[in-house]
Design an enzyme around this catalytic site. Structure first.
Site, PDB file in Angstrom:
ATOM      1  N   ASP A 295       0.825  -1.199   0.000  1.00  0.00           N
ATOM      2  CA  ASP A 295       0.000   0.000   0.000  1.00  0.00           C
ATOM      3  C   ASP A 295       0.871   1.266   0.000  1.00  0.00           C
ATOM      4  O   ASP A 295       0.594   2.223  -0.716  1.00  0.00           O
ATOM      5  CB  ASP A 295      -0.913  -0.054   1.234  1.00  0.00           C
ATOM      6  CG  ASP A 295      -1.927   1.054   1.205  1.00  0.00           C
ATOM      7  OD1 ASP A 295      -2.711   1.089   0.245  1.00  0.00           O
ATOM      8  OD2 ASP A 295      -1.909   1.900   2.115  1.00  0.00           O
TER       9      ASP A 295
ATOM     10  N   LYS B 118       1.424   4.290  -2.795  1.00  0.00           N
ATOM     11  CA  LYS B 118       1.278   5.725  -2.502  1.00  0.00           C
ATOM     12  C   LYS B 118       2.497   6.520  -2.972  1.00  0.00           C
ATOM     13  O   LYS B 118       2.349   7.582  -3.568  1.00  0.00           O
ATOM     14  CB  LYS B 118       1.058   5.925  -1.008  1.00  0.00           C
ATOM     15  CG  LYS B 118      -0.329   5.476  -0.572  1.00  0.00           C
ATOM     16  CD  LYS B 118      -0.459   5.533   0.933  1.00  0.00           C
ATOM     17  CE  LYS B 118      -1.855   5.092   1.357  1.00  0.00           C
ATOM     18  NZ  LYS B 118      -1.907   4.806   2.794  1.00  0.00           N
TER      19      LYS B 118
END
Ligand code: ADP
Ligand code: ASP
Ligand code: MG
Length: 813
Positions: free
Chosen positions: A676, A680
């Protein structure tokens, strides 16, 4: 003397006719009441005639429906004692009608003359029944047949009113007629030979205007099913409002361009006598209606109304042989006129290379035939191309007396349409400059009318139409936030945010008027079965202006639909990171579709939930800054985990809690493995202008391989229990150095990496609380001291408000 006309829907049923009686009771001057056929009867008569001519016996069924309807109306309205006379007259008229239809059936043909005769029965019957009803109610009412007063003659194949004869007839008759109410059929007249003629569809308005002009009435009142002439057709534009006062010219222009509420020829006779027209609603007589007078619109809105004509086609005549040769356009128009084809709109390129005209789609085949025939010589020699027809079009027109003295209206019109992806085929501005019209695809009419109406009439209240996919943690919060902010948005930001479609993985539901947000859970649970493709199709079919697709899922399948939406000019707002962290090619394509189709693609919540990180970055880049280095703690989930994990609890329990409280993705491994955070930093790098793939990012994962290799949540959690001592060691090592554990993402010199780091006390990251995120942007302008954005970076509430912020950005776009 006043002339009142009641249209088809006003006389469609006995209850409505009773309403008319009550309206008439309020009048103190003598009145002429012109009525249409009972709503729908003219269409039925035309259909019956056509069927009979095609030797189809089905015409008899239509006839019997017409018969029952009229006889039932008599029985309901007229007291039994007076019924028999009326019933026998109605029956005898219906017998004549039957004979005429039989005639058409046996000959297998219907002439225009016979068609007029058949269709005249609609008004003949309605006016007779209404006059008898009014008389039976004790009103001083008589019946007068318009065929005896209104006379027509043929001009270029069309019935036109002989005003001299008609005026004399009307004056003569009404001079000697003392009744307070005279009921007359609209629409019908007779020729010099006493053949029955009609005045065109919608022609009862014209009948009333002819009486009003001949008798110099005080006013012509058109009673219909809407409260006046509206800023746009109220059936297409819910926000349309009745225009209280409008000039003859404006009304004429609006009706010519499709405002059916007034039959276009109606204005001419009363205009020349300066008689005002008042349009009123039979069903809401208390409403003001629209007054049409000769006074021009001084002050007030520049654009008074928007109208449209559907079922249009364009014919283009072009070719090298047209340049500089006089008479081509004359011949073009002559041949169309001889074929009785009316031209609604004309444009000619200044190069004279082409002429383009708008005609009804019903006339297109005939037009092509006659034009190609007329120019056969030039076509054969390649000087002119065969005429090219294009169907499926519509005209949309802005109308207003004062438009000519205002610059920029057409620009505003075209940019409004452009923003909504409405393709404009042709633009025409009337010589009077009272009208700007353009030809668009028929399928876009509703969207175009609503978008233009919003732009020109709705005091800048912009409607946003949302289609929300995913109503779990984030989605549900988002819907609740919209609900509680609805009023505020309307009042302060002039945004009317409506949710038109919602779906979870099980069911979906749509409501074009907007789904009430206090009961969306119930509505959704009883909705139809969810289907991704059907959802997309429905959003496209609804074709609403300012449509926004909101993705609150974490699904790759849903992320794969964005291109479909964007290329239909539907904006996309998403908290799902999959699309923006997929191959660079896909990310770049979506961004370019967004630009090409004028549909924002916003994903602020992809990084730092509700924190304005991407928006800030966008502004830095747009103002010419350049990103040199990014350092960030971007995982609210990992922060939550490492801020709470210590030697008095277990790693497993903390991760479980993070999941339960909505701090992790539904699949917590996506957070714990660092994927994740990789996504980003990838998005931040891409938004900073760098071309990077996820595979280019170095990931120093702290998870044991066995945990990384699990394929479901249960196995993953089991592995966390198994490796508890590893996690405790990581904690103890950091603690021994007086450091805190932070999962850091870094980007510098085109390279990105993510991993768990031991952060010493003097570092910006040390004091990061709870699920907070922090981003340090080192740029040309912020070289030594970075621009820092810090705050809550995870949780469904802040994510929902980040999505909300993107919606508002689109609203202000
Ligand atoms: P009637 O049968 O009373 O003659 P019409 O059906 O001919 O009524 O005309 C009324 C209808 O005109 C309305 O119901 C509405 O759908 C349509 N219409 C189209 N444009 C406009 C407009 N700008 N304002 C009001 N009505 C309009
Ligand atoms: N009955 C005719 C029509 O339907 C005329 C009218 O209603 O104005 O066109
Ligand atoms: Mg009408």
């Amino acid at each position: 003397m006043k002339v009142l006309k009641f249209g088809g829907s006003s006389v469609a049923s006995p209850e409505n006719i009773i309403k008319i009686k009550n309206i008439l009771l309020a009048y103190n001057d003598p009145i002429i009441v012109v009525v249409s056929a009972f709503g729908g009867v003219t269409d039925q008569l035309l259909q019956a005639g056509e069927m009979a001519a095609k030797e189809q016996t089905g015409y008899k069924d239509i006839l019997s429906e017409i018969e029952t309807r009229h006889l039932d109306t008599v029985k309901e309205l007229i007291p039994i004692t007076a019924q028999s006379k009326v019933l026998s007259k109605v029956k005898s008229e219906l017998n004549i009608l039957e004979t005429l239809l039989e005639g058409a059936y046996f000959i297998g043909e219907i002439t225009p003359k016979l068609s007029d005769k058949i269709v005249s029965f609609g008004e003949l019957l309605s006016s007779y029944i209404i006059s008898e009803y009014l008389a039976s109610e004790g009103l001083d009412a008589v019946y007068k047949d318009s065929r005896e007063l209104i006379k027509t003659f043929k001009l270029a194949g069309k019935n036109v009113v002989d005003f001299t004869l008609t005026d004399t007839n009307c004056k003569e008759y009404f001079k000697n007629n003392g009744a307070f109410i005279t009921v007359c059929p609209g629409f019908i007249a007779t020729s010099k030979n006493n053949d029955i003629t009609t005045l065109g569809r919608g022609g009862s308005d014209y009948t009333a205007a002819i009486y009003a002009a001949a008798l110099e009435a005080d006013i012509l009142e058109i009673w219909t099913d809407v409260s006046g002439m509206y800023t746009a057709n109220p059936k297409m534009v819910k926000q349309a409002k009745a225009i209280t006062h409008i000039s003859y010219e404006e009304a004429m222009e609006l009706s010519h361009f499709g405002a059916k509420v007034l039959y276009p020829p109606t204005i001419q006779p009363v205009l020349s006598k300066g008689i005002s027209i008042l349009i009123k609603n039979t069903f809401k007589p208390e409403e003001e209606g629209t007054l049409i007078t000769k006074s021009r619109n001084e002050g007030g809105k520049t654009v008074r109304g928007i109208s449209h004509i559907g079922n249009m086609a364009l014919l283009s005549l072009e070719g090298p042989g047209m340049v500089g040769i006089p008479g081509i356009s004359k011949r073009f128009f002559e041949v169309l006129s001889q074929a009785d084809i009316s031209v609604v709109l004309i444009t000619q390129a200044s190069s004279e290379h082409s002429i383009c005209v708008g005609v009804s789609a019903d006339d297109v085949e005939k037009s092509v035939e006659v034009v190609n025939e007329a120019f056969a010589y030039e076509i054969e020699r390649g000087k002119i191309k065969e005429v090219i027809p294009e169907k499926g079009l519509a005209i949309v027109a802005l109308v207003g007396d004062n438009m000519k003295s205002h610059q920029g209206l057409s620009g505003k019109m075209f940019s409004t349409l452009g923003k909504n992806n409405v393709n404009i085929r042709v633009i025409a501005q009337g010589a009077s400059e009272r009208n700007i019209s353009c030809v668009i695809n028929e399928k876009d009419v509703k969207k175009a009318l609503n978008a233009l109406h919003e732009e020109f009439f709705e005091e800048n209240v912009k409607q946003l139409n949302l289609f929300v996919m995913g109503v779990g943690n984030v989605g549900a919060k988002f819907l609740n936030q919209i609900k509680s902010q609805e009023k505020y948005l309307k009042k302060n930001l002039k945004l009317n945010v409506r949710v038109v479609g919602i779906s979870n993985s099980r069911t979906m539901h749509f409501d074009e008027k907007g789904i009430p947000l206090d009961t969306w859970q119930d509505t959704l649970s009883t909705g139809q079965k969810a289907d991704k493709q059907l959802f997309i199709d429905r959003v496209n079919d609804l074709n609403l202006r300012n449509s926004i697709f909101v993705d609150n899922t974490a699904s790759a399948e849903i992320a794969g639909t964005y291109a479909d939406f964007l290329s239909n000019s539907i904006s996309v707002v998403t908290c799902n990171k999959i699309a923006c962290s997929s191959e660079y090619y896909n990310y770049a394509r979506l961004k370019s579709l967004a630009r090409e189709y004028n549909a924002p693609f916003l994903f602020e919540t992809n990084v730092g939930a509700g924190l304005p990180i991407l928006d800030t970055l966008k502004n830095l880049i747009a103002s010419g800054d350049k990103v040199l280095k990014i350092q960030a703690v971007l995982s609210g989930s990992l922060n939550f985990v490492f801020n709470n994990f210590n030697d008095s609890n277990t790693f497993h329990d903390i991760v479980k809690r993070a999941q339960e409280e909505g701090y992790t993705e539904p699949d917590p491994k996506i957070d714990l493995s660092g994927i994740d955070v990789m996504r980003k930093i990838l998005i931040l790098a891409r938004e900073s202008g760098y071309v990077l793939e996820i595979g280019d990012i170095e990931n120093n994962s702290f998870l044991p391989k066995e945990s990384l290799d699990t394929t479901n949540n249960d196995d993953f959690f089991t592995s966390l229990v198994k490796y508890e001592s590893d996690f405790q060691k990581i904690y103890a090592d950091a603690k021994a150095k007086n450091c805190k554990l932070k999962y850091v993402a870094q980007f510098e010199n085109g390279k990105a990496s993510v991993g768990l780091q031991e952060i010493p006390e003097d570092h910006d990251f040390y004091n990061l609380e709870g699920s907070d995120n922090i981003v340090l942007f080192f740029t040309e302008r912020y070289k030594n001291l970075p621009l820092i954005i810090k705050g809550a970076g995870a949780g469904s509430d802040v994510t929902a408000s980040g999505i909300f912020a993107d919606i508002i950005r689109i609203g202000n776009f």
